[in-house]
Design a protein around this motif. Sequence first.
Motif, PDB file in Angstrom:
ATOM      1  N   ALA A  49       0.830  -1.201   0.000  1.00 30.39           N
ATOM      2  CA  ALA A  49       0.000   0.000   0.000  1.00 30.39           C
ATOM      3  C   ALA A  49       0.863   1.250   0.000  1.00 30.39           C
ATOM      4  CB  ALA A  49      -0.908   0.012   1.237  1.00 30.39           C
ATOM      5  N   ALA A  50       0.597   2.125  -0.943  1.00 24.07           N
ATOM      6  CA  ALA A  50       1.172   3.464  -0.928  1.00 24.07           C
ATOM      7  C   ALA A  50       0.097   4.343  -0.293  1.00 24.07           C
ATOM      8  CB  ALA A  50       1.521   3.926  -2.333  1.00 24.07           C
ATOM      9  N   ILE A  51       0.111   4.390   1.045  1.00 23.03           N
ATOM     10  CA  ILE A  51      -0.893   5.149   1.787  1.00 23.03           C
ATOM     11  C   ILE A  51      -0.495   6.621   1.734  1.00 23.03           C
ATOM     12  CG2 ILE A  51      -2.007   5.495   4.023  1.00 23.03           C
ATOM     13  CD1 ILE A  51      -1.269   2.539   4.654  1.00 23.03           C
ATOM     14  N   VAL A  52      -1.367   7.427   1.146  1.00 22.58           N
ATOM     15  CA  VAL A  52      -1.046   8.828   0.891  1.00 22.58           C
ATOM     16  C   VAL A  52      -1.914   9.743   1.751  1.00 22.58           C
ATOM     17  CG1 VAL A  52      -1.022  10.627  -0.888  1.00 22.58           C
ATOM     18  CG2 VAL A  52      -0.319   8.301  -1.454  1.00 22.58           C
ATOM     19  N   LYS A  53      -1.264  10.782   2.291  1.00 21.69           N
ATOM     20  CA  LYS A  53      -1.967  11.807   3.061  1.00 21.69           C
ATOM     21  C   LYS A  53      -1.166  13.098   2.959  1.00 21.69           C
ATOM     22  CE  LYS A  53      -3.379  12.937   7.760  1.00 21.69           C
ATOM     23  NZ  LYS A  53      -3.313  12.512   9.165  1.00 21.69           N
ATOM     24  N   ASP A  54      -1.820  14.164   2.622  1.00 22.83           N
ATOM     25  CA  ASP A  54      -1.190  15.495   2.562  1.00 22.83           C
ATOM     26  C   ASP A  54       0.097  15.510   1.736  1.00 22.83           C
ATOM     27  OD1 ASP A  54      -3.224  16.470   4.222  1.00 22.83           O
ATOM     28  OD2 ASP A  54      -2.102  16.008   6.042  1.00 22.83           O
ATOM     29  N   GLY A  55       0.079  14.843   0.593  1.00 26.93           N
ATOM     30  CA  GLY A  55       1.222  14.864  -0.308  1.00 26.93           C
ATOM     31  C   GLY A  55       2.396  14.000   0.106  1.00 26.93           C
ATOM     32  N   LYS A  56       2.177  13.131   1.102  1.00 23.06           N
ATOM     33  CA  LYS A  56       3.245  12.250   1.570  1.00 23.06           C
ATOM     34  C   LYS A  56       2.756  10.806   1.579  1.00 23.06           C
ATOM     35  CE  LYS A  56       5.692  15.707   4.203  1.00 23.06           C
ATOM     36  NZ  LYS A  56       6.641  15.892   5.274  1.00 23.06           N
ATOM     37  N   VAL A  57       3.718   9.878   1.530  1.00 20.03           N
ATOM     38  CA  VAL A  57       3.399   8.454   1.541  1.00 20.03           C
ATOM     39  C   VAL A  57       3.946   7.835   2.824  1.00 20.03           C
ATOM     40  CG1 VAL A  57       5.474   7.709   0.263  1.00 20.03           C
ATOM     41  CG2 VAL A  57       3.372   6.347   0.129  1.00 20.03           C
ATOM     42  N   PHE A  58       3.223   6.854   3.338  1.00 20.08           N
ATOM     43  CA  PHE A  58       3.571   6.193   4.592  1.00 20.08           C
ATOM     44  C   PHE A  58       4.535   5.039   4.325  1.00 20.08           C
ATOM     45  CE2 PHE A  58       2.492   3.382   8.252  1.00 20.08           C
ATOM     46  CZ  PHE A  58       2.720   4.272   9.277  1.00 20.08           C
ATOM     47  N   ALA A  59       5.704   5.080   4.951  1.00 18.03           N
ATOM     48  CA  ALA A  59       6.723   4.033   4.807  1.00 18.03           C
ATOM     49  C   ALA A  59       6.981   3.404   6.173  1.00 18.03           C
ATOM     50  CB  ALA A  59       8.015   4.625   4.262  1.00 18.03           C
ATOM     51  N   THR A  60       7.253   2.098   6.180  1.00 16.62           N
ATOM     52  CA  THR A  60       7.492   1.386   7.436  1.00 16.62           C
ATOM     53  C   THR A  60       8.852   0.700   7.412  1.00 16.62           C
ATOM     54  OG1 THR A  60       6.275  -0.515   6.547  1.00 16.62           O
ATOM     55  CG2 THR A  60       5.055   0.996   7.979  1.00 16.62           C
ATOM     56  N   GLN A  61       9.452   0.588   8.584  1.00 20.40           N
ATOM     57  CA  GLN A  61      10.753  -0.063   8.726  1.00 20.40           C
ATOM     58  C   GLN A  61      10.538  -1.449   9.325  1.00 20.40           C
ATOM     59  OE1 GLN A  61      13.501   1.749  11.522  1.00 20.40           O
ATOM     60  NE2 GLN A  61      15.239   1.165  10.238  1.00 20.40           N
ATOM     61  N   ARG A  62      11.056  -2.463   8.629  1.00 23.51           N
ATOM     62  CA  ARG A  62      10.878  -3.845   9.077  1.00 23.51           C
ATOM     63  C   ARG A  62      11.529  -4.058  10.438  1.00 23.51           C
ATOM     64  NH1 ARG A  62       9.374  -7.666   5.070  1.00 23.51           N
ATOM     65  NH2 ARG A  62      10.354  -9.321   6.243  1.00 23.51           N
ATOM     66  N   GLY A  63      10.832  -4.796  11.295  1.00 25.13           N
ATOM     67  CA  GLY A  63      11.345  -5.079  12.623  1.00 25.13           C
ATOM     68  C   GLY A  63      11.680  -6.543  12.823  1.00 25.13           C
ATOM     69  N   TYR A  64      11.806  -7.303  11.734  1.00 23.45           N
ATOM     70  CA  TYR A  64      11.995  -8.742  11.855  1.00 23.45           C
ATOM     71  C   TYR A  64      12.668  -9.295  10.596  1.00 23.45           C
ATOM     72  CZ  TYR A  64       7.943  -8.441   8.840  1.00 23.45           C
ATOM     73  OH  TYR A  64       7.102  -8.102   7.804  1.00 23.45           O
ATOM     74  N   GLY A  65      13.220 -10.482  10.714  1.00 21.67           N
ATOM     75  CA  GLY A  65      13.696 -11.241   9.563  1.00 21.67           C
ATOM     76  C   GLY A  65      15.021 -10.785   8.985  1.00 21.67           C
ATOM     77  N   LYS A  66      15.343 -11.428   7.885  1.00 22.89           N
ATOM     78  CA  LYS A  66      16.607 -11.212   7.191  1.00 22.89           C
ATOM     79  C   LYS A  66      16.783  -9.754   6.750  1.00 22.89           C
ATOM     80  CE  LYS A  66      19.156 -13.145   3.280  1.00 22.89           C
ATOM     81  NZ  LYS A  66      19.147 -14.178   2.243  1.00 22.89           N
ATOM     82  N   TYR A  67      15.685  -9.100   6.421  1.00 25.85           N
ATOM     83  CA  TYR A  67      15.753  -7.722   5.916  1.00 25.85           C
ATOM     84  C   TYR A  67      15.318  -6.702   6.969  1.00 25.85           C
ATOM     85  CZ  TYR A  67      16.640  -9.953   1.493  1.00 25.85           C
ATOM     86  OH  TYR A  67      17.200 -10.701   0.501  1.00 25.85           O
ATOM     87  N   ARG A  68      15.538  -7.033   8.229  1.00 23.56           N
ATOM     88  CA  ARG A  68      15.224  -6.134   9.331  1.00 23.56           C
ATOM     89  C   ARG A  68      15.923  -4.789   9.116  1.00 23.56           C
ATOM     90  NH1 ARG A  68      14.962  -7.257  15.582  1.00 23.56           N
ATOM     91  NH2 ARG A  68      14.870  -5.107  16.256  1.00 23.56           N
ATOM     92  N   ASP A  69      15.278  -3.740   9.488  1.00 21.99           N
ATOM     93  CA  ASP A  69      15.757  -2.354   9.401  1.00 21.99           C
ATOM     94  C   ASP A  69      15.610  -1.725   8.018  1.00 21.99           C
ATOM     95  OD1 ASP A  69      16.342  -2.305  12.118  1.00 21.99           O
ATOM     96  OD2 ASP A  69      18.409  -2.970  11.796  1.00 21.99           O
ATOM     97  N   PHE A  70      15.308  -2.508   6.987  1.00 15.17           N
ATOM     98  CA  PHE A  70      15.040  -1.932   5.672  1.00 15.17           C
ATOM     99  C   PHE A  70      13.633  -1.349   5.667  1.00 15.17           C
ATOM    100  CE2 PHE A  70      18.595  -4.561   4.507  1.00 15.17           C
ATOM    101  CZ  PHE A  70      19.199  -3.889   3.448  1.00 15.17           C
ATOM    102  N   TRP A  71      13.404  -0.393   4.793  1.00 22.26           N
ATOM    103  CA  TRP A  71      12.099   0.269   4.685  1.00 22.26           C
ATOM    104  C   TRP A  71      11.296  -0.335   3.555  1.00 22.26           C
ATOM    105  CZ3 TRP A  71      10.327   4.288   7.875  1.00 22.26           C
ATOM    106  CH2 TRP A  71      11.229   4.630   8.881  1.00 22.26           C
ATOM    107  N   GLU A  72       9.975  -0.287   3.715  1.00 23.63           N
ATOM    108  CA  GLU A  72       9.073  -0.887   2.734  1.00 23.63           C
ATOM    109  C   GLU A  72       7.729  -0.177   2.775  1.00 23.63           C
ATOM    110  OE1 GLU A  72       8.350  -4.962   3.898  1.00 23.63           O
ATOM    111  OE2 GLU A  72       7.593  -4.376   5.859  1.00 23.63           O
ATOM    112  N   PHE A  73       6.927  -0.448   1.759  1.00 21.08           N
ATOM    113  CA  PHE A  73       5.529  -0.045   1.788  1.00 21.08           C
ATOM    114  C   PHE A  73       4.780  -1.197   2.438  1.00 21.08           C
ATOM    115  CE2 PHE A  73       7.404   2.280  -1.750  1.00 21.08           C
ATOM    116  CZ  PHE A  73       7.134   3.560  -1.305  1.00 21.08           C
TER     117      PHE A  73
END
Length: 139
Positions: free
Chosen positions: A9-33
């Motif tokens: 999901a590209a969750i959009v509000k006020d011209g910005k998109v919501f990004a989350t940082q993984r807290g688990y697994g091999k790709y922990r600390d990387f950002w994702e939608f």
Amino acid sequence: MKRVNVVAAAIVKDGKVFATQRGYGKYRDFWEFPGGKIEEGETPADALRREIREELDTEISVGGQVGSVEYDYPDFHLSMRCFAATVERGELLLKEHEAARWLGPDELGDVEWLPADLSLLPAIAAELRKNDGEKANKG
């Protein structure tokens, strides 16, 4: 090679998109939608609504597809479809992620993205700029 079908999901509000940082697994600390796997019998939109409810305790409205990605990770092939979304109800509570940020089109490069998500950035930046331009024309 194992194939994994996911939605994001590209969750959009006020011209910005919501990004989350993984807290688990091999790709922990990387950002994702945010999003996840499509379960058997689900439409992509149904899967996305379920995943966001599970991960962020939020109800979303799913819009059009922003982009799609085919990416080979070392252990699997990822097939991802990303959809524009807006919050209908809820506060975007982090249940599985370490952190989250609202990013404008010029801030998308400020975080370290998962490789597959990285390829979505040009389309998402264009979508954010387009939406921002439409708001300016209305106001």
